[in-house]
Design a protein around this motif. Structure first.
Motif, PDB file in Angstrom:
ATOM      1  N   LYS A 192     -60.581  30.829 -19.274  1.00  0.00           N
ATOM      2  CA  LYS A 192     -59.732  30.188 -18.284  1.00  0.00           C
ATOM      3  C   LYS A 192     -59.414  28.779 -18.756  1.00  0.00           C
ATOM      4  CE  LYS A 192     -59.503  28.880 -13.388  1.00  0.00           C
ATOM      5  NZ  LYS A 192     -60.216  28.877 -12.081  1.00  0.00           N
TER       6      LYS A 192
ATOM      7  N   VAL B 199     -56.727  25.272 -17.994  1.00  0.00           N
ATOM      8  CA  VAL B 199     -55.689  24.578 -17.231  1.00  0.00           C
ATOM      9  C   VAL B 199     -55.053  23.516 -18.117  1.00  0.00           C
ATOM     10  CG1 VAL B 199     -55.171  23.127 -15.224  1.00  0.00           C
ATOM     11  CG2 VAL B 199     -56.872  24.956 -15.030  1.00  0.00           C
TER      12      VAL B 199
ATOM     13  N   GLN C 231     -53.182  28.234 -17.082  1.00  0.00           N
ATOM     14  CA  GLN C 231     -52.607  27.870 -15.791  1.00  0.00           C
ATOM     15  C   GLN C 231     -51.957  26.497 -15.953  1.00  0.00           C
ATOM     16  OE1 GLN C 231     -55.329  28.252 -12.466  1.00  0.00           O
ATOM     17  NE2 GLN C 231     -56.401  29.964 -13.451  1.00  0.00           N
TER      18      GLN C 231
ATOM     19  N   ASP D 136     -50.677  22.962 -14.210  1.00  0.00           N
ATOM     20  CA  ASP D 136     -50.783  22.066 -13.062  1.00  0.00           C
ATOM     21  C   ASP D 136     -49.571  21.139 -13.055  1.00  0.00           C
ATOM     22  OD1 ASP D 136     -51.452  20.331 -11.039  1.00  0.00           O
ATOM     23  OD2 ASP D 136     -53.538  20.101 -11.671  1.00  0.00           O
TER      24      ASP D 136
ATOM     25  N   PRO E 274     -53.438  23.842 -10.157  1.00  0.00           N
ATOM     26  CA  PRO E 274     -53.188  24.829 -11.214  1.00  0.00           C
ATOM     27  C   PRO E 274     -52.500  26.075 -10.675  1.00  0.00           C
ATOM     28  CG  PRO E 274     -55.433  23.986 -11.330  1.00  0.00           C
ATOM     29  CD  PRO E 274     -54.873  23.523 -10.026  1.00  0.00           C
TER      30      PRO E 274
ATOM     31  N   ALA F 163     -51.326  29.977 -11.860  1.00  0.00           N
ATOM     32  CA  ALA F 163     -51.345  31.050 -12.844  1.00  0.00           C
ATOM     33  C   ALA F 163     -49.957  31.675 -12.951  1.00  0.00           C
ATOM     34  CB  ALA F 163     -52.372  32.107 -12.444  1.00  0.00           C
TER      35      ALA F 163
ATOM     36  N   SER G 191     -45.112  33.503  -8.857  1.00  0.00           N
ATOM     37  CA  SER G 191     -45.107  32.057  -9.132  1.00  0.00           C
ATOM     38  C   SER G 191     -43.920  31.662 -10.004  1.00  0.00           C
ATOM     39  CB  SER G 191     -46.423  31.630  -9.786  1.00  0.00           C
ATOM     40  OG  SER G 191     -46.614  32.252 -11.048  1.00  0.00           O
TER      41      SER G 191
ATOM     42  N   TYR H 282     -44.697  28.326 -10.892  1.00  0.00           N
ATOM     43  CA  TYR H 282     -44.982  28.258 -12.328  1.00  0.00           C
ATOM     44  C   TYR H 282     -43.686  27.821 -13.019  1.00  0.00           C
ATOM     45  CZ  TYR H 282     -46.401  29.533 -17.047  1.00  0.00           C
ATOM     46  OH  TYR H 282     -46.701  29.490 -18.389  1.00  0.00           O
TER      47      TYR H 282
END
Length: 375
Positions: free
Chosen positions: A153, A155, A267, A269, A274, A276, A281, A312
């Motif tokens: 994961k 960010v 992800q 921000d 954040p 995904a 998104s 996103y």
């Protein structure tokens, strides 16, 4: 035109209003993409079906989508041969202007301002002998895909991403990355950036995001040719494969290619937390797009610096660049017939599993009108 509302997650690009028929069956009404078949397992389609060749090239971002549309069309229209080469947006536009292909796939609309002494939109109009139109057909979210052992994961924000792709942040445990990833153990592995070596609309849209969202960190101009740092690889498949095979690798690539190569995606921000990468998104960003073309020229302007919660921001729209009126009427009929299938509800819904995101119904309706107007 302000695009005000996004379709729900699970709808796919250009859904809803685009239930268009492309090949009417002489015997049973079968159409490309409907799954109806005639004798021998293939549709006995007549009507709008064409026989012979249709040639196109360009965006590799839409390859997986257009392959599905071609399969659907040729299943119903067995005498049609549609050849699409994913050579990149820049090559596709050049071939279209040179009259070597019948339409082009491009991840950015035809340029209306001079570049290297030429204006793409004017050159395309001259090649067509009529206005050239940009028809949005597929939305392809752009992932920042990476391969860092032990990091599942990640960010990033625009500033940090810009510094990574400009070679100013060179290790995965850099304090700027760590600040966005509290509690994550980041290794000292060197960062290896991979970029598109061919002219690419994906490059252009990614650099538009960096320029709009982190202007102080990304000083380069936007365009189809990469101007940052890293190692170049050809086409989307090239950068995805290189990243998959390199511990510490990172690239920008369409969602579908990241999924195919099982690459984790950062992800992003934007200041609202954040986000995904999902169809929903990405769709929230497309919902802020405005039409910059006129009439049936459906070029869109995307707000890459959006701070809307849950949006996103790194997305592209792949256009099919067509002549509004083809010098050869038979070619115009072929292009029109195939794009009816490509934009149909049946085919578009099938693209969800391929990693594409939805466009709002308002845009879909305009695409339907424009496809019907091709001659």
């Amino acid at each position: 035109m302000s695009v005000s509302r996004i379709s729900a997650l699970g709808a796919i690009a250009l859904s809803g209003a685009l239930a268009l028929s492309a090949c009417a069956s002489e015997n049973n009404g079968a159409q490309p993409g409907t799954g109806s078949t005639g004798a021998g397992g293939a549709s006995s389609a007549a009507g709008d079906c064409f026989s012979g060749d249709l040639k196109a090239e360009g965006s590799s971002a839409q390859k997986n989508a257009i392959d599905e549309a071609i399969k659907a069309y040729q299943t119903a229209c067995a005498d049609a041969n549609i050849d699409y080469q994913p050579t990149g947006s820049g090559a596709g536009i050049k071939q279209f202007i040179a009259k070597q292909v019948d339409f082009a796939g491009s991840d950015s609309a035809l340029k209306t301002v001079p570049k290297d002494g030429k204006i793409e939109a004017q050159d395309a109009k001259a090649a067509c002998g009529s206005d050239a139109w940009n028809l949005p057909m597929v939305t392809g979210p752009i992932a920042i895909a990476y391969n860092v052992k032990g990091v599942d994961k990640l960010v990033l924000n625009a500033e940090v991403a810009a510094k990574i792709f400009d070679g100013k942040i060179t290790a995965w445990n850099d304090p700027a990355i760590a600040a966005l990833n509290k509690g994550v153990t980041l290794p000292s592995t060197p960062i290896k950036v991979f970029f598109r070596s061919d002219e690419s609309g994906t490059t252009e849209n990614f650099t538009k995001y960096l320029k709009a969202a982190a202007p102080d960190a990304w000083s380069y101009e936007t365009g189809k040719k990469w101007t940052g740092k890293g190692e170049g690889k050809e086409k989307s498949a090239g950068v995805a494969t290189a990243t998959k095979n390199q511990d510490g690798g990172i690239t920008y690539v369409e969602l579908s290619y990241a999924q195919q190569n099982q690459l984790p995606m950062a992800q992003i921000d934007t200041g609202s937390g954040p986000v995904a990468l999902t169809a929903e998104s990405a769709g929230k960003t497309i919902a802020t797009a405005k039409q910059t073309g006129t009439g049936n020229d459906l070029a869109l302007k995307i707000d890459y610096a959006t701070k809307e919660a849950g949006a996103y921001p790194i997305v592209l729209v792949t256009y099919e660049v067509v002549c509004s009126k083809y010098a050869d009427a038979a070619t115009g009929k072929k292009v029109k017939s195939f794009l009816k299938t490509f934009s149909s509800d049946e085919v578009q819904k099938g693209l969800e599993a391929k990693g594409y995101a939805p466009l709002p119904t308002e845009v879909a309706t305009k695409v339907k009108t424009a496809v019907d107007a091709i001659s």
